[in-house]
Design an enzyme around this catalytic site. Structure first.
Site, PDB file in Angstrom:
ATOM      1  N   SER B  45      -5.494 -15.244  -1.467  1.00 48.36           N
ATOM      2  CA  SER B  45      -4.767 -14.021  -1.767  1.00 48.36           C
ATOM      3  C   SER B  45      -3.334 -14.257  -1.335  1.00 48.36           C
ATOM      4  CB  SER B  45      -5.382 -12.840  -1.017  1.00 48.36           C
ATOM      5  OG  SER B  45      -4.819 -11.636  -1.522  1.00 48.36           O
ATOM      6  N   GLU B  46      -2.388 -14.003  -2.224  1.00 44.82           N
ATOM      7  CA  GLU B  46      -1.031 -14.497  -1.994  1.00 44.82           C
ATOM      8  C   GLU B  46      -0.298 -13.783  -0.857  1.00 44.82           C
ATOM      9  OE1 GLU B  46      -2.085 -13.132  -4.816  1.00 44.82           O
ATOM     10  OE2 GLU B  46      -0.551 -11.889  -5.773  1.00 44.82           O
ATOM     11  N   ASN B  47      -0.875 -12.690  -0.337  1.00 45.45           N
ATOM     12  CA  ASN B  47      -0.273 -12.117   0.866  1.00 45.45           C
ATOM     13  C   ASN B  47      -0.633 -12.898   2.130  1.00 45.45           C
ATOM     14  OD1 ASN B  47      -2.920 -11.063   0.473  1.00 45.45           O
ATOM     15  ND2 ASN B  47      -2.540  -9.555   2.063  1.00 45.45           N
ATOM     16  N   GLY B  48      -1.469 -13.953   1.964  1.00 43.79           N
ATOM     17  CA  GLY B  48      -1.673 -14.846   3.094  1.00 43.79           C
ATOM     18  C   GLY B  48      -3.093 -15.085   3.550  1.00 43.79           C
ATOM     19  N   SER B  87       2.145 -19.290   1.838  1.00 36.59           N
ATOM     20  CA  SER B  87       1.254 -18.904   0.743  1.00 36.59           C
ATOM     21  C   SER B  87       1.823 -19.347  -0.602  1.00 36.59           C
ATOM     22  CB  SER B  87       1.056 -17.386   0.753  1.00 36.59           C
ATOM     23  OG  SER B  87       0.178 -17.012  -0.272  1.00 36.59           O
TER      24      SER B  87
END
Lengths: 237, 219, 237, 219
Positions: B45-48, B87
């Site tokens: 998930s690109e928020n980390g 990320s």
């Protein structure tokens, strides 16, 4: 040790003036500097340029600054959760610079890492690329175009961390980390509010996310609402 | 004609053992529910997050643990958390093997538009421009036609684009369609009960139809 | 979870061939991948290009590969501790590319962050700048020249971590971190040896230094000498 | 004429409260011993430490805890550890206020040479090129003349240089000398018992001597 503690959010932003550029940590409502935002509202500082991945919701986070029309310009990647934002943007009251999320993150990191510019393929061939230098590189066996993007150098950087100490060291919890370490590294003046202030030496030195050298002022926040934006659950079977 | 869950189910078959996968908001999120047992993947998930788990049980939501759609989630054993620069670093470095995301339009040379309708909707691109500019393999999950009944598979995108020549495969309620390297769509599979003619009718871009088009296998 | 465990150093480097470029973690003798270096010696692979901040000492670390003349070229920032190295370099047997330490670190990071090139002021006006593109940027209020430096993309990256799990997640202890996370992120194939292999879930997710996505093979090292290069102490008073 | 410890002592007086300081190998390392009580500084070591402490007590050395000179060290409360990219990131970003390092030669326009003697000594530049290219304030600690009796304060460096126009101040066994913004050295202080003439004689570069030159205060 160099002591960075200040008493309050008010003291931490005492010289944050109208027209300044500020970067703020957080992703959605997760990990936002609630106490500093409240202090900015109270202070009533205007014409801010805000660098933040999102713009909060109508009644929380940066939405509170939007309500007070304190923001002149937003630099964000996604602002879909905020009706007041959309109204101000479509009416032209608010200048909005939408940029790719990775570009936002990397331009903040670039500031903290002393890199005046970075290259990213994000946005090549789109309106994001307009007016920007394009350069072709070979990387990972593939030749392709990259945009040159400049470091952000905000006047103030404001983050919320989970734990911190007087030296300014910060530790973030779970995905409340998000943009915050990058924001913290970017500020000419960096303010950190923390949920828990601990004694110097309590944080394990090799488990610190942001070394205190990047943080100019630190204080323990008075209270945290930590609102959840999309409460999604599954039923126990 | 497939519903959203069936589209997600069909896409789940594209997920192979050992893949790191980024799932966009909407139908792509549902894909996680249908990844076959025995296939080991990790969701990014690109928020980390790497190793994202399912939604939490009621009462176990943690405001500090959300996905890129701002939904409360959980972590699986072996997961890791990182900042947004890392990320997107791993995304740019092509460590993420497969990206599945929604779209408003896809053109026959693989351009995608999914972030803006001028004068009307401007939510922003989020991480989509980064993902489509870097991912080795991108699958679009979307409806074949929009609410006005117009095809979303076009000769050329009419909306502001998100990325150029990046989409490899599209899965809709009607069909699985590939984007050919030289340009043009190619019909790969039909949804159960959907005829080739219906798909041709719903596709505004050039659509190559070669030989017998098999029906999708979904379960 | 994607399982990255292999049985041994030998298995981890089974397809590491003559002539390849490898990056290795460590600063001096601190945090070096002792077991993989031993396996490289045993395998006898030749004509290597090694990217490593230092070159070990005569009888430890990369010095062992130098003794066996397995290294064709070294890319390092400081090699002052190794007489055999100096001999091979001055005699021309060994090609040596000395580059600034920060440039070395950042070029490795660039690979892991998908940035084909970065800018640094280090080396401007020196022989390090020869043949390189120079660009002027304003950063932190000052205009100055920067060199454009390219990402390293080694065939193999080899590091030693303190703790790791089957997912490939790594945690480093104290200054044994140094270049290792950057090296780990740079490899087409990344091999990690760890002092302690722990169960997935044992490492706190938000305290991992290198997420497993960057690591292709991981194993527990058989033994660690952890030699100290400069034992400096003070007397108890 | 000062010994190494006295040079370090004099330099310690340049260290101000609230500074982050990077100390190079040799005399600069000694500076840490003479920072006045009540002055709060944090020492940065470019292998990844902020808040570095003194050498460990015998038996308490930790092979995982060394400084950039590969010496075993300790950590003070409030210290932090980071990787080399972040370390040089904070150096490039000018978060480190003061850098103190050794030199083989300094030229009258502030160039420094300290990493290579062609055909003879090639240890490498380590972090020196990064430090001198970025630091806001750099002090050189060195002998005024080399072992052959030749001045190390030159009109122009003869050795391969480490950085251009970066040195602000030089402290030697004979004097404190500044590099003027417009070029040229300026004599600031004499070592106890050293005459202005001796310093002029030992300085090959242009040396401005204005008015009475005070003797260094060391303690």
């Amino acid at each position: 040790m160099i002591n960075k503690t200040v008493k309050s959010a008010e003291e931490a932003i005492k010289d944050l003036h109208d027209g300044m550029t500020i970067a703020l940590g957080g992703f959605g409502l997760c990990g936002i500097p609630e106490n500093c935002i409240a202090a900015l509202v109270k202070k009533g500082v205007k014409n801010l340029t805000c660098i933040s991945n999102n713009a909060g919701v109508d009644d929380f986070g940066l939405g509170l600054l939007l309500q007070g029309k304190q923001i002149k310009k937003m630099i964000s990647s996604y602002v879909g959760e905020n009706a007041e934002f959309e109204r101000q943007m479509l009416s032209g009251e608010l200048i909005v610079d939408l940029i790719p999320q990775g570009t936002l993150a990397t331009r903040l990191m670039a500031a903290g890492y002393g890199m005046p510019a970075i290259f990213t393929p994000a946005g090549v061939g789109t309106e994001v690329a307009e007016g920007k230098e394009v350069r072709r590189f070979k990387y990972n066996g593939v030749e392709k175009d990259y945009l040159m993007e400049y470091a952000f150098e905000p006047d103030f950087a404001i983050v919320k961390a989970w734990k911190g100490d007087a030296a300014g060291n910060l530790v973030f919890r779970l995905t409340a980390r998000n943009f915050s370490p990058l924001v913290a590294m970017s500020g000419k003046i960096t303010v950190a509010e923390v949920e828990q202030m601990v004694e110097p030496g309590e944080l394990q030195a090799d488990q610190i996310h942001v070394p205190g050298i990047y943080v100019h002022r630190i204080f323990q926040g008075q209270k945290y609402e930590k609102r959840i934006e999309q409460r999604t659950v599954r039923k126990k079977m | 004609m497939l519903d959203k869950n069936a589209i997600a189910k069909r896409i789940a078959r594209e997920v192979k053992d050992g893949m790191y996968v980024n799932l966009g908001i909407g139908i792509p999120t549902l894909v996680a529910n249908y990844i076959p047992k025995g296939i080991n993947v990790e969701l990014q998930s690109e928020n980390g997050i790497l190793g994202m788990g399912p939604f939490p049980f009621e009462g176990e939501e943690d405001p500090d643990l959300i996905n890129a759609g701002k939904q409360t989630v959980t972590l699986l054993p072996g997961s890791s958390i990182f900042d947004s620069a890392m990320s997107f670093g791993m995304i740019r470095a092509q460590k993420v093997d497969l990206t599945i995301l929604g779209a408003m339009e896809v053109s026959e040379n693989g351009d995608i538009a999914n972030w803006k309708i001028p004068g009307k909707m401007v939510k922003g691109m989020g991480g989509a421009m980064d993902l489509v500019a870097s991912a080795k393999n991108i699958i679009v999950a979307m409806q074949h036609v929009n609410k006005a009944g117009e095809s979303k598979l076009l000769p050329k995108c009419s909306l502001p684009i998100t990325g150029l020549r990046c989409i490899k495969r599209i899965v809709t309620e009607l069909a699985v369609v590939d984007v050919l390297p030289q340009g043009g769509f190619k019909l790969i599979e039909r949804a159960p009960g959907v005829s080739v003619e219906e798909i041709i009718k719903a596709t505004a871009g050039k659509l190559l139809v070669e030989g017998d088009i098999p029906e999708m296998v979904i379960d």
